[in-house]
Design an enzyme around this catalytic site. Structure first.
Site, mmCIF file in Angstrom:
data_model
loop_
_atom_site.group_PDB
_atom_site.id
_atom_site.type_symbol
_atom_site.label_atom_id
_atom_site.label_comp_id
_atom_site.label_asym_id
_atom_site.label_seq_id
_atom_site.Cartn_x
_atom_site.Cartn_y
_atom_site.Cartn_z
ATOM 1 N N LYS A 1 -38.407 29.636 7.091
ATOM 2 C CA LYS A 1 -39.462 29.667 8.047
ATOM 3 C C LYS A 1 -39.712 30.814 8.423
ATOM 4 C CE LYS A 1 -38.568 29.820 12.166
ATOM 5 N NZ LYS A 1 -39.352 31.130 13.501
ATOM 6 N N THR B 1 -38.657 34.795 16.592
ATOM 7 C CA THR B 1 -39.099 34.932 15.421
ATOM 8 C C THR B 1 -40.426 33.624 15.066
ATOM 9 O OG1 THR B 1 -37.549 36.559 14.545
ATOM 10 C CG2 THR B 1 -39.088 36.122 13.417
ATOM 11 N N LYS C 1 -40.048 42.607 13.122
ATOM 12 C CA LYS C 1 -39.546 41.325 12.634
ATOM 13 C C LYS C 1 -39.407 40.694 11.129
ATOM 14 C CE LYS C 1 -35.889 38.788 12.294
ATOM 15 N NZ LYS C 1 -35.665 37.768 13.369
#
Length: 296
Positions: A239, A96, A171
């Site tokens: 993150k 990701t 995502k």
């Protein structure tokens, strides 16, 4: 069969590479912590000393590392994948990361005659073990046609969302929904405990109705039991939510739920819970005086 390389053998990657090996594909593996590769090496994988060396032995390279900076290093660096993968190769980055970096990787790969797909996943360690991940892909039609047969060994849902970077944008949609679901799950369980209810009975009761979710069924019991072993680590969620907030800001979007979740997870990270699973969010809601008053 294909010769594959797998870069980044972590909580999920070891299972995913194992599925490709079970399907008959030869594998070369690399991880900064070589010991993590041992179970795959015992099954016949070749241990490489760098991403470049792994790529030199492969037709298809998968990368699944921690952060955008790691993607830059293992793909674009001097000892990275693109320094070793031959023209005609295929690169599938399952990290990701940022949509912009996915576009940069695809552009550099194209210059070298390599097809690239950004293919982040959802489903955590459970989905990785069961090969039931949801895989969100960005890339050209040609790259996707080559990647899809391999990705189907890893996930039950493999979807082409658009050009380079589209997988990463999808995502972000996933993480925005997942983090808001997690906040709701954690608040519900903290409420149940304070009200004197059996949290496991609450999960059974509400999980079969409209409030049912992947989070409540798969992570709710772990949270109730104080099992914070990671399927997906808080440091990675923090993150991801940072990337999502940056993208939202770029698009002039205000997303309050995302902002709250990022604040809570960043506080947990600050207090040493970065390697715990995302279900440890209950800790922040059980002690809001400690966690909610931290600066994001």
């Amino acid at each position: 069969s294909k010769r594959v390389a797998w870069i980044g053998v972590g909580v999920m990657g070891r299972h995913m590479c194992g599925h490709l090996m079970s399907a008959g594909h030869e594998a070369a593996v690399f991880s900064r912590t070589a010991a993590k590769c041992a179970p795959l090496v015992e099954r016949g994988a070749t241990l490489a000393s760098s991403p470049r060396e792994a790529a030199e032995q492969a037709d298809v390279v998968f990368t699944m590392v921690g952060a955008p900076s790691d993607v830059e290093e293992v793909i674009l660096g001097p000892a990275g994948v693109l320094a070793g993968l031959k023209p005609g190769g295929l690169l599938i980055d399952m990290t990701t990361s940022t949509p912009a970096l996915a576009q940069t990787v695809a552009a550099w790969a194209a210059v070298q005659g390599v097809a690239a797909v950004d293919a982040p996943v959802s489903g955590g360690d459970v989905g990785a073990q069961a090969a039931s991940l949801s895989i969100m892909c960005g890339g050209t039609d040609e790259a996707m046609a080559r990647a899809a047969p391999l990705l189907r060994y890893l996930g039950k849902s493999v979807r082409h969302m658009g050009g380079p970077g589209a997988g990463q944008h999808t995502k972000m949609c996933n993480q925005i929904l997942a983090c808001n679901n997690m906040v709701g799950m954690a608040e519900s369980l903290v409420y149940a405990k304070r009200a004197g209810l059996d949290p496991h009975a609450v999960i059974a009761a509400i999980g079969s109705g409209a409030a049912g979710s992947w989070a409540i069924h798969n992570l709710g019991p772990r949270a109730v039991n104080g099992d914070f072993a990671p399927g997906f680590m808080i440091e990675h969620m923090a993150k991801d939510l940072g990337i999502a907030l940056d993208e939202a800001d770029r698009m002039s979007l205000v997303l309050p739920g995302l902002g709250l979740a990022r604040r809570l997870y960043s506080s947990l990270l600050k207090h040493g819970h970065g390697r715990d699973g995302t279900q440890a969010l209950v800790l922040a809601l059980e002690d809001t005086a400690k966690y909610l008053n931290d600066d994001p």
